[in-house]
Design an enzyme around this catalytic site. Structure first.
Site, short mmCIF file in Angstrom:
data_model
loop_
_atom_site.label_atom_id
_atom_site.label_comp_id
_atom_site.label_asym_id
_atom_site.label_seq_id
_atom_site.Cartn_x
_atom_site.Cartn_y
_atom_site.Cartn_z
N LYS A 135 22.15 5.39 84.06
CA LYS A 135 21.40 5.74 82.84
C LYS A 135 21.83 4.97 81.60
O LYS A 135 21.64 5.42 80.47
CB LYS A 135 21.48 7.26 82.54
CG LYS A 135 21.18 8.17 83.71
CD LYS A 135 20.02 7.76 84.54
CE LYS A 135 18.69 7.80 83.85
NZ LYS A 135 17.64 7.12 84.67
N SER A 136 22.38 3.78 81.83
CA SER A 136 22.87 2.98 80.70
C SER A 136 21.94 1.82 80.34
O SER A 136 22.28 0.99 79.49
CB SER A 136 24.25 2.42 81.04
OG SER A 136 25.14 3.47 81.30
N GLY A 137 20.77 1.77 81.00
CA GLY A 137 19.85 0.67 80.72
C GLY A 137 19.83 -0.37 81.84
O GLY A 137 19.47 -1.53 81.63
N THR A 138 20.16 0.07 83.04
CA THR A 138 20.22 -0.81 84.21
C THR A 138 18.89 -1.54 84.44
O THR A 138 18.85 -2.76 84.59
CB THR A 138 20.52 0.03 85.49
OG1 THR A 138 21.39 1.08 85.14
CG2 THR A 138 21.07 -0.83 86.60
N ASN A 139 17.81 -0.75 84.48
CA ASN A 139 16.52 -1.36 84.79
C ASN A 139 16.06 -2.29 83.67
O ASN A 139 15.41 -3.30 83.92
CB ASN A 139 15.48 -0.26 85.06
CG ASN A 139 15.76 0.39 86.40
OD1 ASN A 139 15.38 -0.13 87.44
ND2 ASN A 139 16.50 1.50 86.38
N HIS B 206 26.17 0.34 90.60
CA HIS B 206 26.74 1.34 89.69
C HIS B 206 28.19 1.63 90.09
O HIS B 206 28.80 2.56 89.56
CB HIS B 206 26.00 2.68 89.82
CG HIS B 206 24.67 2.78 89.13
ND1 HIS B 206 24.38 2.17 87.94
CD2 HIS B 206 23.56 3.50 89.47
CE1 HIS B 206 23.14 2.50 87.59
NE2 HIS B 206 22.63 3.29 88.48
N SER C 52 20.09 11.39 79.18
CA SER C 52 19.17 10.69 80.08
C SER C 52 19.37 11.19 81.52
O SER C 52 18.40 11.43 82.25
CB SER C 52 19.43 9.18 79.97
OG SER C 52 18.52 8.46 80.71
N TYR D 52 23.63 -1.13 75.34
CA TYR D 52 22.23 -0.70 75.23
C TYR D 52 21.81 -0.72 73.76
O TYR D 52 20.73 -1.20 73.42
CB TYR D 52 22.13 0.72 75.81
CG TYR D 52 20.76 1.34 75.75
CD1 TYR D 52 19.88 1.21 76.83
CD2 TYR D 52 20.34 2.08 74.65
CE1 TYR D 52 18.62 1.81 76.78
CE2 TYR D 52 19.09 2.66 74.60
CZ TYR D 52 18.24 2.52 75.67
OH TYR D 52 16.99 3.10 75.63
N MET E 170 7.30 -2.44 79.82
CA MET E 170 7.96 -1.98 81.05
C MET E 170 7.44 -0.63 81.52
O MET E 170 7.32 -0.37 82.71
CB MET E 170 9.47 -1.85 80.82
CG MET E 170 10.25 -3.08 81.19
SD MET E 170 12.03 -2.75 81.04
CE MET E 170 12.37 -1.89 82.58
#
Ligand code: A3P
Length: 289
Positions: A43-47, A100, A130, A185, A224
């Site tokens: 939930k740290s902005g991976t995508n 992760h 998140s 992020y 996105m």
């Protein structure tokens, strides 16, 4: 422990992750010198960073991001499907991967390779918010209806992939290495262009100004959110309950202020101070962005 999880050496993973594979991943998976690997706590902005890197790779052209699912572009080292894609990749050029994993479970082969890692951090307060919302959407997770409960579990490290503080402290031990780039992020939100420049410099990629413009436009939250190859909407119902929300939820920083009580905020500040005193606070710029 819920049957949704398996325990690997004291850390919770979704039970679709086979313990044997996690061991294999750490002890035998071969990282190659030209691999480019995204590493994040969930939930740290991976995508988002994957989208940015995919677009940088294509000089801003959106054909790849609009035609190939995000998990095929940057397969996950710790999943069986990801491993299969990575181990059978035939084309030349760098292999892109995602993980992760906390540092102690990461493939040992990385630590004597020249592979590059981009590590993205996010304000843990927004991470837990998140995660709270995502736990209702992703069926691999145990849903938590009560935010206080989620915050308590997060603060204790009793969540998937373990404790945020341990993850950050573990990975930041590599911060002086040339093949390790740290991003946040919040800085990405604040100044994407500066960060795209930073990434290009790290990867040795040169983009023209108009190509950077395309990266910024095509990796924006609104674009996105509508890209079905990146917004997870094509995942089947047994993996995601699409009626409960989307991985592309708000895409802002500071939403924690709508979730934490004053007491929770003070307690978390104290925990942060306690766990992070050893580290230079300039590494965590979220309050300044
Ligand atoms: P929120 O739930 O706070 O909205 P991950 O990819 O590691 O699972 O992280 C998901 C978080 O990144 C979600 O945060 C999501 O909205 C945010 N995100 C994804 N793409 C983004 C983008 N292009 N811009 C800003 N935030 C983005």
């Amino acid at each position: 422990m819920s049957s949704k999880y398996v325990n690997f050496e004291g850390i919770k993973f979704p039970s679709v992750y086979n313990v044997e594979w996690l061991k294999f991943c750490r002890d035998e998976f071969v990282v190659k010198n030209d691999d480019v690997i995204v590493v994040t706590y969930p939930k740290s902005g991976t995508n988002w960073i994957i989208e940015i890197l995919s677009l940088i790779h294509c000089k801003g052209d959106n054909t790849w991001v609009q035609s190939t699912p995000i998990w095929e572009r940057f397969p996950w080292i710790e999943t069986e499907t990801g491993r299969h894609l990575l181990c059978t990749k035939e084309e030349n050029g760098p292999r892109f991967c995602t993980s992760h994993l906390p540092i102690q479970f990461f493939p040992k082969s990385y630590f004597h390779s020249k592979a590059k890692i981009i590590y993205v951090m996010r304000n843990p307060r927004d991470v837990v918010v998140s995660l709270y919302h995502f736990s209702k959407v992703l069926k691999l997770l145990e849903p938590t209806d009560n935010f206080s409960k989620m915050l308590e579990m997060f603060s204790q490290g009793n969540v998937i992939y373990g404790c945020w503080f341990d993850h950050i402290c573990g990975w930041l031990s590599l911060r002086e290495n040339d093949n390790f780039l740290i991003l946040t992020y919040e800085e990405l939100l604040h100044d994407m262009r500066r960060n795209v420049d930073k990434i290009c410099h790290f990867l040795g990629t040169k983009l023209k100004e108009e190509e950077i413009d395309l990266v910024i436009k095509n990796a924006s939250f609104s674009v996105m959110k509508d890209n079905k190859m990146s917004n997870h909407s094509i995942l089947p119902d047994y993996i995601m309950d699409h009626s409960q929300g989307s991985i592309m939820r708000k895409g802002i920083s500071g939403d924690w202020k709508n979730h934490f009580t004053v007491a929770q905020s003070e307690a978390f500040d104290n925990l942060f101070q306690e766990r992070m005193t050893e580290l230079d606070q300039r590494l965590f710029p979220w309050d300044q962005c």
